[in-house]
Design an enzyme around this catalytic site. Structure first.
Site, PDB file in Angstrom:
ATOM      1  N   HIS A  57       0.828  -1.097   0.064  1.00  0.00           N
ATOM      2  CA  HIS A  57      -0.054   0.214  -0.051  1.00  0.00           C
ATOM      3  C   HIS A  57       0.767   1.306   0.031  1.00  0.00           C
ATOM      4  O   HIS A  57       1.714   1.399   0.859  1.00  0.00           O
ATOM      5  CB  HIS A  57      -1.050   0.146   1.254  1.00  0.00           C
ATOM      6  N   TYR A 185      -8.795   5.190   8.039  1.00  0.00           N
ATOM      7  CA  TYR A 185      -8.998   5.506   9.342  1.00  0.00           C
ATOM      8  C   TYR A 185     -10.073   6.513   9.470  1.00  0.00           C
ATOM      9  O   TYR A 185     -10.008   7.801   8.756  1.00  0.00           O
ATOM     10  CB  TYR A 185      -7.743   6.094  10.121  1.00  0.00           C
ATOM     11  N   PRO A 277      -3.327   0.277  19.501  1.00  0.00           N
ATOM     12  CA  PRO A 277      -3.279  -0.557  18.207  1.00  0.00           C
ATOM     13  C   PRO A 277      -3.125   0.779  16.892  1.00  0.00           C
ATOM     14  O   PRO A 277      -2.718   0.399  15.933  1.00  0.00           O
ATOM     15  CB  PRO A 277      -4.249  -1.401  17.813  1.00  0.00           C
ATOM     16  N   LYS A 281       1.842  -0.520  15.460  1.00  0.00           N
ATOM     17  CA  LYS A 281       3.365  -0.283  15.850  1.00  0.00           C
ATOM     18  C   LYS A 281       3.844  -1.572  16.355  1.00  0.00           C
ATOM     19  O   LYS A 281       5.020  -2.091  16.549  1.00  0.00           O
ATOM     20  CB  LYS A 281       3.818   0.790  16.381  1.00  0.00           C
ATOM     21  N   TYR A 369       4.486   6.357  10.166  1.00  0.00           N
ATOM     22  CA  TYR A 369       3.596   5.145   9.836  1.00  0.00           C
ATOM     23  C   TYR A 369       4.499   4.288   9.121  1.00  0.00           C
ATOM     24  O   TYR A 369       4.350   2.921   9.469  1.00  0.00           O
ATOM     25  CB  TYR A 369       2.377   5.740   9.152  1.00  0.00           C
TER      26      TYR A 369
HETATM   27  C1  DHB Z   1      -4.729  -3.025  11.326  1.00  0.00           C
HETATM   28  C2  DHB Z   1      -4.229  -2.835  12.549  1.00  0.00           C
HETATM   29  C3  DHB Z   1      -4.175  -1.584  12.890  1.00  0.00           C
HETATM   30  O1  DHB Z   1      -3.883  -1.409  14.535  1.00  0.00           O
HETATM   31  C4  DHB Z   1      -3.848  -0.491  12.211  1.00  0.00           C
HETATM   32  O2  DHB Z   1      -3.675   0.789  12.690  1.00  0.00           O
HETATM   33  C5  DHB Z   1      -4.053  -0.700  10.808  1.00  0.00           C
HETATM   34  C6  DHB Z   1      -4.444  -1.957  10.281  1.00  0.00           C
HETATM   35  C7  DHB Z   1      -4.891  -4.415  10.927  1.00  0.00           C
HETATM   36  O3  DHB Z   1      -5.255  -5.383  11.791  1.00  0.00           O
HETATM   37  O4  DHB Z   1      -4.948  -4.576   9.804  1.00  0.00           O
END
Ligand code: DHB
Length: 374
Positions: A57, A185, A277, A281, A369
């Site tokens: 991506h 997001y 999450p 990271k 990121y």
């Molecule tokens: C996923 C999990 C995340 O915490 C995140 O920020 C982006 C994607 C995932 O499980 O695909």
């Protein structure tokens, strides 16, 4: 990963795990790999399936009250992310371990770590009703937040930094074709939601919920209604719904234990630090830790020099705190807080407005990121 890196340096290790092989392969967790994680997997000979099946991506979307803006991370940083399930990484690493013939024991119990201050610490455990002991040069505590290694360190030798958030994520896996090629997001009046994926046929989605949320209050129809409401874009974009195959609630915590070493035991990954999450990271930090630990151990055996081992904690913690700051910031920017006053709500919107419009702000988000070089 540590076992694989040590193997490549010709160093023996024994890996013990209290769960079963099927459990660790099937337990769905996060799925975003930073470029340095992907590069390390390829360099260490465990990246073949990742290169074939990983989804590369170049950007992400941020949706603020229905308005979707794209952050082009590849254009801003020259790097991209790879969507590939953490459990798939684990599966590839187990395959590699088995092919080396080096020991890997699942379903062990009664694990204890002993004599940590001595030259020869020991791990005791039970496997198939038989008690065993491993005499070690070093112990790596890669046993997660709830593991036994960190609590085995005397309290006056460890300092804890912690923040618990007043929300959690309800995550699902659905048999639905991803309707966006990149992650979304989203902040909505009803709270945060995230659109992600695992393959061309499987969508992974999350929504902000209460920390003690009961899954029984979330029948599939309610989950889809909430996801569609929170993720929909004003231009008509929305996720494709489909049958839900897995559901779970993930708590949100920021946690760091310092130093990441006691005597001859070194902590790595979630045993030493947890990030919320948002920003994905957790796995990437664990990989960075074990890369550093493998180099330090290899240097010790090669030259007898302990300098890299002695610097291990300090070197890891620089990356850990950078990721802590980023994960906390992404979390605060994208979640609804009941306690927030109207000023905080407007400030949050101003922040999102800045992050989705300023090239400097987008670059800052993007470089964190995609991940800094190891
Ligand atoms: C996923 C999990 C995340 O915490 C995140 O920020 C982006 C994607 C995932 O499980 O695909």
């Amino acid at each position: 990963m540590l076992g694989q890196l040590l193997h490549l340096s010709g160093i023996d290790s024994v890996i013990i795990e209290n769960r079963s092989q099927d459990y660790v392969i099937e337990r769905v967790r996060a799925g975003v790999l930073e470029q340095p994680t992907v590069d390390l997997m390829i360099e260490s000979g465990v990246g073949e399936r990742l290169q074939r099946e990983g989804m590369f991506h170049d950007g992400i979307y941020i949706n603020v009250h229905g308005e979707r803006r794209r952050i082009d991370m590849a254009a801003l940083t020259g790097r991209r992310i790879t969507v590939y399930g953490q459990n798939e990484v684990v599966k590839d690493l187990i395959g590699a371990r088995i092919s080396t013939g080096r020991p890997l024991f699942f379903e062990v119990s009664d694990v204890s770590v002993n004599d940590l201050e001595s030259e020869q610490p020991k791990i005791r455990f039970t496997k198939e009703s038989e008690t065993r002991e491993i005499q070690c040069d070093f112990i790596a505590g890669c046993d997660g937040f709830h593991g036994i290694c960190r609590p085995s360190i005397p309290e006056n030798h460890i300092r804890i930094y912690e923040r618990v958030y007043p929300f959690a994520w309800l995550g699902i896996l659905a048999n639905a074709v991803p309707s966006s090629p990149e992650l979304v997001y989203s902040l909505h009046q009803r709270g945060f939601a995230l659109f992600s994926m695992r393959s061309n046929a499987v969508t992974r989605l999350y929504l902000q919920c209460a920390p003690d949320e009961e899954l029984s209050h979330w029948p599939d129809d309610r989950i889809w209604e909430e996801l569609l409401t929170r993720l929909a874009g004003s231009e008509g974009w929305k996720p494709n719904p489909g049958p839900i195959t897995q559901k779970g609630v993930t708590g949100m915590r920021s946690f760091v234990a310092e130093p990441m070493r006691y005597g001859r035991m070194f902590l790595a990954g979630d045993s030493a630090h947890i990030v919320p999450p948002t920003g994905a990271k957790g796995l990437n930090l664990a990989i960075a830790d074990v890369w550093r630990l493998s180099r330090a151990v290899a240097e010790y055996y090669r030259s007898g020099r302990p300098e890299l081992l002695d610097r291990y904690s300090e070197d890891c913690l620089r990356r850990v705190w950078r990721a802590q700051r980023f994960s906390w910031w992404m979390t605060a920017m994208l979640h609804k807080t009941d306690a927030a006053n109207p000023f905080d709500c407007r400030r949050q919107l101003a922040e999102l407005e800045y992050v989705t419009n300023s090239c400097a702000a987008m670059t800052s988000l993007a470089e964190n990121y995609v991940g800094f070089p190891l």
